[in-house]
Design an enzyme around this catalytic site. Structure first.
Site, mmCIF file in Angstrom:
data_model
loop_
_atom_site.group_PDB
_atom_site.id
_atom_site.type_symbol
_atom_site.label_atom_id
_atom_site.label_comp_id
_atom_site.label_asym_id
_atom_site.label_seq_id
_atom_site.Cartn_x
_atom_site.Cartn_y
_atom_site.Cartn_z
ATOM 1 N N SER A 61 0.815 -1.213 0.000
ATOM 2 C CA SER A 61 0.000 0.000 0.000
ATOM 3 C C SER A 61 0.853 1.271 0.000
ATOM 4 O O SER A 61 2.002 1.272 0.450
ATOM 5 C CB SER A 61 -0.906 0.016 1.222
ATOM 6 O OG SER A 61 -1.654 -1.176 1.297
HETATM 7 N N1 SAH Z 1 -0.509 -4.575 4.065
HETATM 8 C C1 SAH Z 1 0.220 -5.053 2.896
HETATM 9 C C2 SAH Z 1 -0.528 -4.795 1.635
HETATM 10 C C3 SAH Z 1 -1.596 -5.774 1.499
HETATM 11 S S1 SAH Z 1 -2.442 -5.828 -0.042
HETATM 12 C C4 SAH Z 1 1.616 -4.487 2.815
HETATM 13 O O1 SAH Z 1 1.969 -3.634 3.631
HETATM 14 O O2 SAH Z 1 2.367 -4.929 1.940
HETATM 15 C C5 SAH Z 1 -3.779 -6.842 0.508
HETATM 16 C C6 SAH Z 1 -3.441 -8.268 0.789
HETATM 17 O O3 SAH Z 1 -4.620 -8.880 1.267
HETATM 18 C C7 SAH Z 1 -3.001 -9.071 -0.431
HETATM 19 O O4 SAH Z 1 -1.745 -9.623 -0.187
HETATM 20 C C8 SAH Z 1 -4.085 -10.154 -0.558
HETATM 21 O O5 SAH Z 1 -3.575 -11.402 -0.984
HETATM 22 C C9 SAH Z 1 -4.595 -10.228 0.866
HETATM 23 N N2 SAH Z 1 -5.931 -10.778 1.034
HETATM 24 C C10 SAH Z 1 -7.039 -10.613 0.268
HETATM 25 N N3 SAH Z 1 -8.082 -11.292 0.795
HETATM 26 C C11 SAH Z 1 -7.618 -11.889 1.942
HETATM 27 C C12 SAH Z 1 -8.215 -12.724 2.948
HETATM 28 N N4 SAH Z 1 -9.508 -13.088 2.906
HETATM 29 N N5 SAH Z 1 -7.432 -13.147 3.961
HETATM 30 C C13 SAH Z 1 -6.132 -12.803 4.042
HETATM 31 N N6 SAH Z 1 -5.507 -12.028 3.122
HETATM 32 C C14 SAH Z 1 -6.243 -11.568 2.094
#
Ligand code: SAH
Length: 213
Positions: A61
């Protein structure tokens, strides 16, 4: 070191200048080396004001949104926090500096494994990583003082609401027309108070409490 200079500049120009005023959040963002969490080829863009691609077609993000989520959770230091969407592990490591313990869940095993290596390399011993559908929360570790969801949901996932401690905060981007809306929920007894924070753009939350894959 140019990374630390870039990081200090990010804190001032992207965060403090745009409404992030929680000094603990600003300090944490000023310490965590974001360049360690982005793909090798994009390292020179680690401190730009944008989300960047990581593996599995996901993103790390934008720094401002990570700070906005942390600020909205009103963290004081002793909290147990659940994070849904580990991704690169960056936000988990930022959070680890703001609370006593972080449980972070990612649905992609590969991302979780790589995040685990980064978390260990940076010595963030209070981060616990799990693989699975984070939209269902982690019932065996509940209740949580705060929960941060880093992916857009159609509505606040009921399981997460149910795992909030009294007075607990849930920060989640909700689908709404053109842009998503980062929304803060606060649990007061049986009531849930909602407060919109900012328009935003996230990848979808895929799972039982989110969207179908
Ligand atoms: N916070 C992260 C960015 C995350 S992007 C950072 O700092 O890099 C959002 C993430 O949520 C993705 O990796 C995606 O695979 C995950 N995601 C989506 N649905 C999800 C779920 N139901 N449970 C766990 N992770 C999930």
């Amino acid at each position: 070191m140019t990374a630390s200079r870039d990081r200090a500049r990010m804190v001032e120009r992207q965060l403090r200048a745009r409404g992030i005023e929680d000094e603990r959040v600003l300090a944490a963002m000023g310490e965590v080396p974001r360049e360690e969490f982005v793909p090798e080829l994009l390292r020179d863009r680690a401190y730009t004001d944008m989300a960047l691609p990581i593996e599995e077609e996901q993103t790390i993000s934008q720094p401002w949104i990570v700070a906005a989520i942390c600020q909205a959770m009103e963290l004081e230091g002793s909290e147990l926090v659940l994070e849904v969407g580990t991704g690169s592990g960056y936000s988990a490591v930022v959070l680890s500096r703001l609370v006593s313990h972080v449980v972070t869940v990612e649905r992609h095993e590969l991302l979780s494994r790589e995040a685990r290596e980064r978390v260990a390399a940076l010595g963030a011993a209070n981060v616990e990583l799990a693989v699975g559908d984070g939209s269902l929360g982690v019932p065996e570790r509940a209740p949580f003082d705060a929960i941060a969801v880093h992916a857009t949901a159609p509505a606040p996932p009921p399981a997460l609401v149910g795992q909030l401690a009294e007075g607990g905060r849930l920060v989640v981007p909700l689908e709404a027309g053109d842009a998503d809306v980062l929304t803060l929920y606060r649990r007061e007894g049986d009531r849930l108070e909602a407060e919109p924070i900012t328009p935003c753009r996230f990848v979808p939350l895929i799972g039982e409490g989110g969207f179908e894959s």
